[in-house]
Write a protein that holds these residues in place. Structure first.
Motif, short mmCIF file in Angstrom:
data_model
loop_
_atom_site.label_atom_id
_atom_site.label_comp_id
_atom_site.label_asym_id
_atom_site.label_seq_id
_atom_site.Cartn_x
_atom_site.Cartn_y
_atom_site.Cartn_z
N ASN A 119 0.82 -1.21 0.00
CA ASN A 119 0.00 0.00 0.00
C ASN A 119 0.85 1.26 0.00
O ASN A 119 0.53 2.25 -0.66
CB ASN A 119 -0.92 0.03 1.21
CG ASN A 119 -2.12 -0.87 1.02
OD1 ASN A 119 -2.59 -1.03 -0.10
ND2 ASN A 119 -2.59 -1.45 2.09
N LEU A 120 1.97 1.19 0.74
CA LEU A 120 2.88 2.33 0.79
C LEU A 120 3.39 2.67 -0.60
O LEU A 120 3.58 3.83 -0.95
CB LEU A 120 4.05 1.97 1.71
CG LEU A 120 4.70 3.09 2.52
CD1 LEU A 120 3.66 3.85 3.30
CD2 LEU A 120 5.75 2.51 3.46
N ALA A 121 3.58 1.60 -1.42
CA ALA A 121 4.06 1.82 -2.78
C ALA A 121 3.04 2.59 -3.61
O ALA A 121 3.39 3.24 -4.58
CB ALA A 121 4.36 0.48 -3.45
N GLY A 122 1.76 2.56 -3.21
CA GLY A 122 0.74 3.24 -3.98
C GLY A 122 0.38 4.62 -3.47
O GLY A 122 -0.45 5.29 -4.06
N VAL A 123 1.00 5.03 -2.36
CA VAL A 123 0.71 6.37 -1.83
C VAL A 123 1.36 7.41 -2.74
O VAL A 123 2.53 7.28 -3.06
CB VAL A 123 1.24 6.51 -0.39
CG1 VAL A 123 1.08 7.93 0.11
CG2 VAL A 123 0.52 5.54 0.54
N PRO A 124 0.60 8.43 -3.17
CA PRO A 124 1.18 9.45 -4.06
C PRO A 124 2.39 10.11 -3.42
O PRO A 124 2.41 10.34 -2.21
CB PRO A 124 0.04 10.47 -4.21
CG PRO A 124 -1.19 9.75 -3.84
CD PRO A 124 -0.80 8.70 -2.86
N SER A 125 3.40 10.42 -4.25
CA SER A 125 4.65 10.95 -3.71
C SER A 125 4.43 12.29 -3.00
O SER A 125 5.15 12.63 -2.06
CB SER A 125 5.67 11.10 -4.82
OG SER A 125 5.21 11.99 -5.80
N VAL A 126 3.41 13.04 -3.43
CA VAL A 126 3.18 14.35 -2.83
C VAL A 126 2.75 14.19 -1.36
O VAL A 126 3.06 15.02 -0.51
CB VAL A 126 2.15 15.15 -3.66
CG1 VAL A 126 0.78 14.54 -3.60
CG2 VAL A 126 2.11 16.59 -3.26
N VAL A 127 2.10 13.06 -1.05
CA VAL A 127 1.70 12.80 0.34
C VAL A 127 2.94 12.51 1.20
O VAL A 127 3.02 12.92 2.36
CB VAL A 127 0.68 11.65 0.41
CG1 VAL A 127 0.36 11.29 1.86
CG2 VAL A 127 -0.60 12.03 -0.31
N PHE A 128 3.93 11.82 0.62
CA PHE A 128 5.20 11.65 1.32
C PHE A 128 5.84 13.01 1.61
O PHE A 128 6.47 13.20 2.65
CB PHE A 128 6.17 10.80 0.50
CG PHE A 128 5.93 9.33 0.65
CD1 PHE A 128 6.48 8.64 1.70
CD2 PHE A 128 5.15 8.65 -0.27
CE1 PHE A 128 6.26 7.29 1.84
CE2 PHE A 128 4.92 7.30 -0.13
CZ PHE A 128 5.48 6.62 0.92
N GLY A 129 5.67 13.93 0.65
CA GLY A 129 6.18 15.27 0.85
C GLY A 129 5.57 15.91 2.08
O GLY A 129 6.26 16.54 2.89
N ILE A 130 4.25 15.71 2.25
CA ILE A 130 3.56 16.27 3.42
C ILE A 130 4.09 15.64 4.70
O ILE A 130 4.32 16.32 5.70
CB ILE A 130 2.04 16.03 3.30
CG1 ILE A 130 1.53 16.73 2.07
CG2 ILE A 130 1.33 16.45 4.56
CD1 ILE A 130 0.41 17.64 2.28
N LEU A 131 4.31 14.32 4.65
CA LEU A 131 4.87 13.63 5.82
C LEU A 131 6.24 14.22 6.16
O LEU A 131 6.53 14.54 7.32
CB LEU A 131 5.00 12.13 5.54
CG LEU A 131 5.66 11.31 6.65
CD1 LEU A 131 4.68 11.04 7.76
CD2 LEU A 131 6.22 10.01 6.13
N GLY A 132 7.08 14.39 5.14
CA GLY A 132 8.41 14.94 5.35
C GLY A 132 8.36 16.35 5.90
O GLY A 132 9.11 16.71 6.81
N LEU A 133 7.46 17.14 5.33
CA LEU A 133 7.30 18.53 5.78
C LEU A 133 6.90 18.57 7.26
O LEU A 133 7.46 19.31 8.06
CB LEU A 133 6.23 19.22 4.93
CG LEU A 133 5.83 20.64 5.33
CD1 LEU A 133 6.90 21.63 4.92
CD2 LEU A 133 4.50 21.02 4.70
N THR A 134 5.93 17.72 7.61
CA THR A 134 5.39 17.75 8.97
C THR A 134 6.37 17.15 9.97
O THR A 134 6.64 17.75 11.01
CB THR A 134 4.07 16.96 9.03
OG1 THR A 134 3.28 17.31 7.90
CG2 THR A 134 3.31 17.27 10.30
N VAL A 135 6.89 15.96 9.65
CA VAL A 135 7.71 15.24 10.63
C VAL A 135 9.16 15.73 10.63
O VAL A 135 9.68 16.14 11.66
CB VAL A 135 7.66 13.73 10.36
CG1 VAL A 135 8.58 12.99 11.33
CG2 VAL A 135 6.24 13.22 10.53
#
Lengths: 294, 318
Positions: A119-135
């Motif tokens: 499922n992680l492989a299907g998460v849009p990369s922009v959402v990872f960006g949000i995770l990185g920004l927040t965390v």
């Protein structure tokens, strides 16, 4: 008396065969469509960008003057990013794969982790960006530096390494492990001395493919907040940075204002594609050279 | 052998000492043997923590957002004006932008991808397939930012030369380019599904006098349909989550319209725009980022789970 009216059959057969041939041509043209677009795309990029590539373009820093602008900052930024992404994904990815293949009982936990990774492989990369920004950028207060970007990217490409390593480990035949146990080795000694060396080519292929994915990704780093301003060339993992795709992004956007920026973007694309092509070739070479069949 | 015997003589090792040493190293070994699986489990858990991290951040900040903006207003609002005094947050302009760009992309990717898959799996000779497949893989490996550049500097001007009303930034051109980007994915997953249909089924149909087209259309495609549909669903998920092509080529107008010649914004492009600007933490604008990201996350998650479900549930075993 004839049981089969051959004229009728020929007539019917004729139209069915015609339909078959038409369909075949259509399918072939559809296949060509993708390739034609690929050729046009590469031709356009080369036509726009090739003339702008020279040593100055590679070694100069960013500049508002298109004639003097270069991508040295983006090149060093990309290298620094790789220095974070490579070890982090390798440790996380290979560790996860070893756990799943060698230690985990085939039960609920391991299948949960597996589903989670796919499922992680299907998460849009922009959402990872949000995770990185927040965390990383805000909660850990790193800011938009190489380390924050690298950790974000490492999580993004993690599934690639995990899946490739799992396949490589699974391909190591059971008799090698049994031979090791037969010599009195423990489980970890067997993994360390037999399984990992045997699966190394497959793992390396996965790591290189993951890195080339990380080099090409733009969205997460833009979201983390890499500035569009002229930033200094990074000297370490706590420096602000930019990478090639982000540079292409800003130049493409600005090409509506300054036409030459489109050429700069195209020239940067040429460099990026050369890097990616080289990395993928290395991955294929490793796979072909070291692939053992047991 | 002789050498080690000499060494033993020289050192005059005591048997007790040797046993002690062996015991010591064994206990060290035992220790690592117990520790290693725990470390590896911790590492494997990080991927789970990443997912939990994503979901938790999205949920907490989304809840904060819905304290400022009512749930109903967000999902039924046709106006999105995130900046200024009287900010309005309706997600419908972004949803239509996302859905329309995805629709255009799939109108390109599904027929072309399926036809490519059929050609490679049913019509092409082994040699042709071996030559064409790597080329399609190159298309799949090109970074999306390059497609964005291509859409903005080539496809849009090209389309504008025969669609006069087309705006410089519009949803049509990035939609088409996104479709081209997804072709290799649909083609390769569908081809996998079709190649796993056993030859006996094809031969049976051919023996009854069917043409290759009839075999493909009435036997192979129905037999592989679960894999083919799963590839479509994954393609849709990819199109929904795609960011850079639409960010560059479709502009940032938050139009609520169905006119593909106009500029529209997708959910992904909105996220890039808001984070690229100076959204101070704690403002409604900042929280809106998470509400949109949450919507995006839920959409793609549903699509991915659906694809997994389809290919697992309806897989035919031969």
């Amino acid at each position: 008396m004839k049981y089969v009216d051959s004229e009728q059959v020929h007539k019917k057969m004729g139209s069915r065969l015609l339909a078959n041939n038409l369909a075949k041509t259509l399918f072939f043209l559809a296949t060509l469509f993708g390739l034609v677009v690929l050729i046009v795309l590469i031709y356009r990029v080369l036509a726009d960008g090739l003339g702008w590539i020279n040593m100055d373009f590679l070694m100069n820093r960013l500049s508002t003057d298109p004639e003097r602008a270069g991508i040295w900052g983006a090149i060093t930024g990309t290298l620094w990013l790789m220095l974070v992404v490579a070890p982090v994904t390798m440790i996380l990815g290979v560790g996860t794969a070893i756990y799943l293949e060698e230690y985990a009982a085939k039960g609920r936990i391991s299948s949960f982790i597996k589903t989670n990774i796919s499922n992680l492989a299907g998460v849009p990369s922009v959402v990872f960006g949000i995770l990185g920004l927040t965390v990383f950028a805000r909660a850990l207060d790193l800011g938009s530096v190489v380390l924050a970007g690298g950790l974000t990217m490492a999580l993004l490409v993690l599934p690639v390494v995990v899946v490739a390593s799992q396949e490589a480990i699974r391909a190591v035949p059971q008799f090698l492990r049994e031979a090791s146990y037969g010599m009195g080795a423990t489980k970890w000694q067997t993994i360390k001395n037999v399984v990992l060396p045997a699966s190394l080519p497959g793992i390396l292929t996965g790591v290189i493919l993951a890195l080339s994915r990380a080099i090409g990704e733009t969205a997460p780093l833009v979201v983390i907040g890499i500035p569009a301003l002229l930033i200094p060339v990074p000297d370490g993992i706590f420096d602000k940075f930019t990478i090639l795709p982000v540079q292409i992004y800003y130049w493409t956007l600005d090409s509506a204002l300054v036409a030459e920026y489109a050429n700069l973007a195209a020239a940067t694309i040429v460099i990026l594609l050369i890097v990616l092509f080289a990395m993928n070739s290395i991955a294929i070479l490793i796979r072909n050279k070291f692939q053992k069949r047991y | 052998m002789a050498k080690s015997a000499v060494q033993h003589d020289n050192k005059k090792l005591n048997v007790r000492e040797i046993i002690q040493q062996k015991k010591k190293s064994r206990s060290v070994n035992n220790y690592t043997e117990k520790l290693i699986p725990k470390i590896l489990f911790g590492i494997a858990a990080i991927s789970v923590f990443t997912t939990i991290g994503i979901v938790l951040t999205l949920i907490t900040e989304t809840i904060a957002f819905f304290k400022d903006v009512p749930f109903i207003d967000f999902f039924t609002g046709t106006e999105l004006k995130p900046l200024g005094e009287n900010a309005v947050f309706g997600v419908l302009p972004l949803l239509t932008g996302t859905i329309i760009s995805t629709l255009i992309a799939m109108l390109v990717a599904i027929p072309v991808g399926l036809m490519t898959a059929i050609f490679l799996s049913e019509y092409a000779s082994e040699k042709t397939r071996k030559a064409l497949k790597p080329l399609l893989e190159i298309l799949a490996g090109i970074p999306t930012i390059v497609y964005g550049f291509f859409a903005f500097t080539f496809v849009t001007p090209l389309l504008r030369s025969f669609i006069p009303g087309l705006e410089p930034t519009n949803i049509l051109s990035p939609g088409i380019v996104m479709g081209i980007m997804i072709i290799p994915m649909v083609a390769s997953l569908s081809e996998d599904a079709m190649s796993s249909v056993p030859n006996a089924m094809r031969e049976g149909a051919l023996a009854l006098g069917a043409t290759k087209l009839e075999v493909t259309w009435k036997v192979v495609v129905p037999a592989a349909i679960s894999g083919i549909i799963a590839s479509f669903v994954l393609g849709i998920s990819r199109a929904i989550g795609e960011t850079m092509i639409v960010t560059i080529a479709s502009g940032s107008s938050k139009n609520f319209t169905f006119d593909v010649t106009q500029s529209m914004q997708t959910m992904t492009a909105y996220i890039v725009e808001v984070t690229g600007g100076e959204a101070a933490a704690g403002t409604t604008l900042y929280y809106s980022l998470y509400a949109v990201a949450m919507t995006l996350f839920v959409f793609t998650l549903i699509m991915n789970l659906l694809a997994q479900y389809i290919s697992r549930k309806f897989r035919e075993e031969y």
